[in-house]
Design an enzyme around this catalytic site. Structure first.
Site, PDB file in Angstrom:
ATOM      1  N   ARG A 140      -0.207 -28.057   2.444  1.00 39.84           N
ATOM      2  CA  ARG A 140       0.556 -27.137   3.273  1.00 39.84           C
ATOM      3  C   ARG A 140       0.050 -25.717   3.032  1.00 39.84           C
ATOM      4  NH1 ARG A 140       6.283 -24.362   2.276  1.00 39.84           N
ATOM      5  NH2 ARG A 140       6.438 -23.326   4.293  1.00 39.84           N
TER       6      ARG A 140
ATOM      7  N   HIS B 233       4.824 -17.415   7.508  1.00 38.36           N
ATOM      8  CA  HIS B 233       5.252 -17.385   6.113  1.00 38.36           C
ATOM      9  C   HIS B 233       5.331 -15.925   5.669  1.00 38.36           C
ATOM     10  CE1 HIS B 233       5.443 -19.972   2.279  1.00 38.36           C
ATOM     11  NE2 HIS B 233       5.792 -18.745   1.929  1.00 38.36           N
TER      12      HIS B 233
ATOM     13  N   TYR C  34      14.457 -24.989  -5.548  1.00 39.27           N
ATOM     14  CA  TYR C  34      14.044 -24.583  -6.884  1.00 39.27           C
ATOM     15  C   TYR C  34      15.161 -24.670  -7.917  1.00 39.27           C
ATOM     16  CZ  TYR C  34       9.697 -22.829  -4.875  1.00 39.27           C
ATOM     17  OH  TYR C  34       8.481 -22.746  -4.228  1.00 39.27           O
TER      18      TYR C  34
ATOM     19  N   HIS D  44       0.816  -1.215   0.000  1.00 41.89           N
ATOM     20  CA  HIS D  44       0.000   0.000   0.000  1.00 41.89           C
ATOM     21  C   HIS D  44       0.851   1.267   0.000  1.00 41.89           C
ATOM     22  CE1 HIS D  44      -3.523  -2.433   1.961  1.00 41.89           C
ATOM     23  NE2 HIS D  44      -3.277  -2.786   0.721  1.00 41.89           N
TER      24      HIS D  44
ATOM     25  N   GLU E 199       8.361 -27.280  -0.702  1.00 42.09           N
ATOM     26  CA  GLU E 199       8.111 -26.481  -1.906  1.00 42.09           C
ATOM     27  C   GLU E 199       9.057 -26.924  -3.001  1.00 42.09           C
ATOM     28  OE1 GLU E 199       8.176 -22.194  -1.723  1.00 42.09           O
ATOM     29  OE2 GLU E 199       7.166 -22.174   0.226  1.00 42.09           O
TER      30      GLU E 199
ATOM     31  N   GLU F 256      11.568 -20.508   5.239  1.00 42.95           N
ATOM     32  CA  GLU F 256      12.740 -19.900   4.602  1.00 42.95           C
ATOM     33  C   GLU F 256      13.367 -18.748   5.400  1.00 42.95           C
ATOM     34  OE1 GLU F 256      11.532 -20.976   0.003  1.00 42.95           O
ATOM     35  OE2 GLU F 256      11.508 -18.874   0.639  1.00 42.95           O
TER      36      GLU F 256
ATOM     37  N   ASN G 162      12.730 -26.400   0.903  1.00 46.36           N
ATOM     38  CA  ASN G 162      12.253 -25.741  -0.307  1.00 46.36           C
ATOM     39  C   ASN G 162      13.406 -25.686  -1.298  1.00 46.36           C
ATOM     40  OD1 ASN G 162       9.897 -25.334   1.071  1.00 46.36           O
ATOM     41  ND2 ASN G 162      10.048 -23.104   1.148  1.00 46.36           N
TER      42      ASN G 162
END
Length: 492
Positions: A101, A146, A333, A63, A400, A191, A331
């Protein structure tokens, strides 16, 4: 002769059938292995100020500083899961997953953030979701934090304030009391390295007067203490009657040496310890990794700090943190090629400078829609094996893992290829290497708000029409592929 030939043929057929059955059994996922998908509260819920929810740090960021988000969007509505949660459960049932999850929004449960005021409307929302999941045979895996810190706590300094440990402990105890009779898998933090080392100015701290190299480690220090307190609260007060498990989820981008030169091999290991070991090692092995302690001390001395910028645990704190896990969440990637770096200018201090490495990705690796998230399946297998060899083969939940694009197409073969290859790497780590991987949770159930990338990046197994007020969800081909794997428990 004819009879003998028939016997030989019959034996060969039986052997062939036996070999086929053996091979099939060998390459199936173990019976206790669970498939799931993952989301987080701010990324999907919307309803940002409804029914008593108060302001989170991401409400404030989107915002007040919309330029921080690539498309200047927000999670004010997101996937509208605050209203569309029943449709979400339908999708989960359609996929056939065993785990879902999701995270709790701290600001939806405790309206006062650091008071005892419980927001009953928020509790009702999560109770409805949890009950519906269990009714459909889906086990909730709940993340307490999170990234959506209450703005009131951020204003007080966030994770640089020692009081954070008390704030988080109170929130954790409240969550256990409200939902622990049905939630049996808890994750304290998602994380920590992203919280403290990437987005520390918005997620971890409200104290920009401190140099990064102080904030980042103060954040890590307080986060680990808060994690430990939550674990002990659960262990002392709830485990005996609720019978659940609790752990932490760590992000791990595999660091592969760029060359076989000793200095690059050491640099890759140093990067692993700074990224993953800085949190895993105190929890499992009693203190920060030695390479982290030594390197930060050396760099701090070069920068003329009176002592190391890495906050030291007292002996009592080390004892309190050690052993506070029932599993490790992972997690993963992508992968980087890491080489030894030069000593940076002494005018600045930061976590990145302390690592003293440089990293690149191979141009031959397939790209994705998210910057730097190239597709490297073998990196996941190496990361899992490193965790096994470094930390004594703990139970690991892959919480993840997913593929992003910028199109959101339904015929997403690229995502199918990703899951095939990363699940294959997972299966190899389990069956060939003996790694204790117990679950794989795809990121994500559906396209959502992807933090500073807004809605430009799509990770979902389901497409979401963000131009439609109803946020209609549509199954992608990758969801059908994942559905098939869950049913057969095998890879094609």
């Amino acid at each position: 002769m004819v009879f003998k030939g028939f016997i030989i043929l019959l034996l060969s057929i039986l052997i062939s059938i036996f070999d086929s059955l053996t091979q099939t059994a060998q390459w199936e996922f173990p019976e206790d292995f669970k498939f799931g998908v993952a989301t987080s509260a701010y990324q999907i819920e919307g309803g940002w100020d409804e029914d008593g929810k108060t302001t989170s740090v991401w409400d404030r960021i989107t915002h007040q500083t919309p330029a921080f988000i690539a498309d200047q969007s927000s999670g004010d509505v997101a996937c509208d899961s605050y209203h569309q949660w029943e449709r979400d459960v339908e999708m989960l049932k359609e996929l056939g997953v065993q785990y879902y999850r999701f995270s709790l929004a701290w600001t939806r449960i405790l309206s006062g953030a650091y008071t005892s005021t419980v927001n009953q409307a928020g509790v009702k929302y999560y109770n409805n979701l949890i009950d519906k999941l269990i009714e459909n045979g889906i086990e909730p895996v709940v993340t307490l934090y999170h990234w959506d810190m209450p703005q009131k706590i951020s204003t007080l300094g966030g994770l640089t304030n020692d009081a954070w440990v008390k704030f988080f402990s109170h929130y954790a105890r409240t969550a256990f009391e409200l939902f622990g009779d049905r939630v049996k898998i808890w994750i304290t933090f998602n994380e920590p390295n992203i919280i403290c080392h990437y987005f520390n100015s918005v997620l971890g701290s409200g104290q920009p007067a401190y140099p990064n190299g102080v904030i980042e480690y103060l954040c890590s220090y307080n986060l680990l203490k808060a994690h430990a307190e939550a674990y002990h609260i659960y262990n002392r007060e709830f485990r005996h009657k609720q019978g659940g498990k609790i752990g932490i989820t760590l992000n791990f981008e595999w660091a592969e040496p760029a060359t076989d030169k000793p200095e690059d091999v050491e640099a890759a290991e140093r990067r692993r310890q700074f990224d993953f070991g800085i949190f895993a090692n105190p929890i499992i092995n009693f203190d920060y990794p030695k390479v982290v302690i030594d390197r930060v001390a050396k760099r701090s001395e070069l920068e003329d700090f009176p002592e190391s910028r890495l906050q030291k645990f007292t002996f009592a704190e080390k004892l309190n943190v050690k052993g506070t896990y029932d599993f490790l969440g992972l997690n993963h990637y992508t992968t980087w090629l890491v080489s030894n770096g030069d000593e940076a200018s002494l005018e600045q201090s930061s976590f990145y400078i302390d690592t003293k490495v440089s990293r690149v990705q191979d141009d031959s690796w397939n790209t994705t829609g998210a910057e730097d998230n190239r597709v490297v399946p073998w990196g996941l297998r190496k990361a899992l094996n490193w965790i096994k060899s470094t930390y004594g083969n703990p139970d690991v939940l892959i919480t993840e893992c997913g593929y992003s694009d910028r199109i959101g197409n339904l015929d997403d073969n690229q995502r199918i290829n990703f899951y095939r290859d990363y699940l294959n790497a997972t299966l190899q780590a389990i069956l060939e290497d003996g790694v204790n991987v117990k679950a794989f949770m795809a990121w994500s159930l559906m396209d959502n708000f992807e933090w500073n990338q807004g809605y430009l990046v799509k990770f979902g197994l389901y497409h979401v029409d963000f131009n439609d007020p109803k946020r209609v969800r549509t199954m992608k081909d990758s969801a059908k592929y994942y559905q098939k794997i869950i049913v057969t428990r095998r890879l094609d």
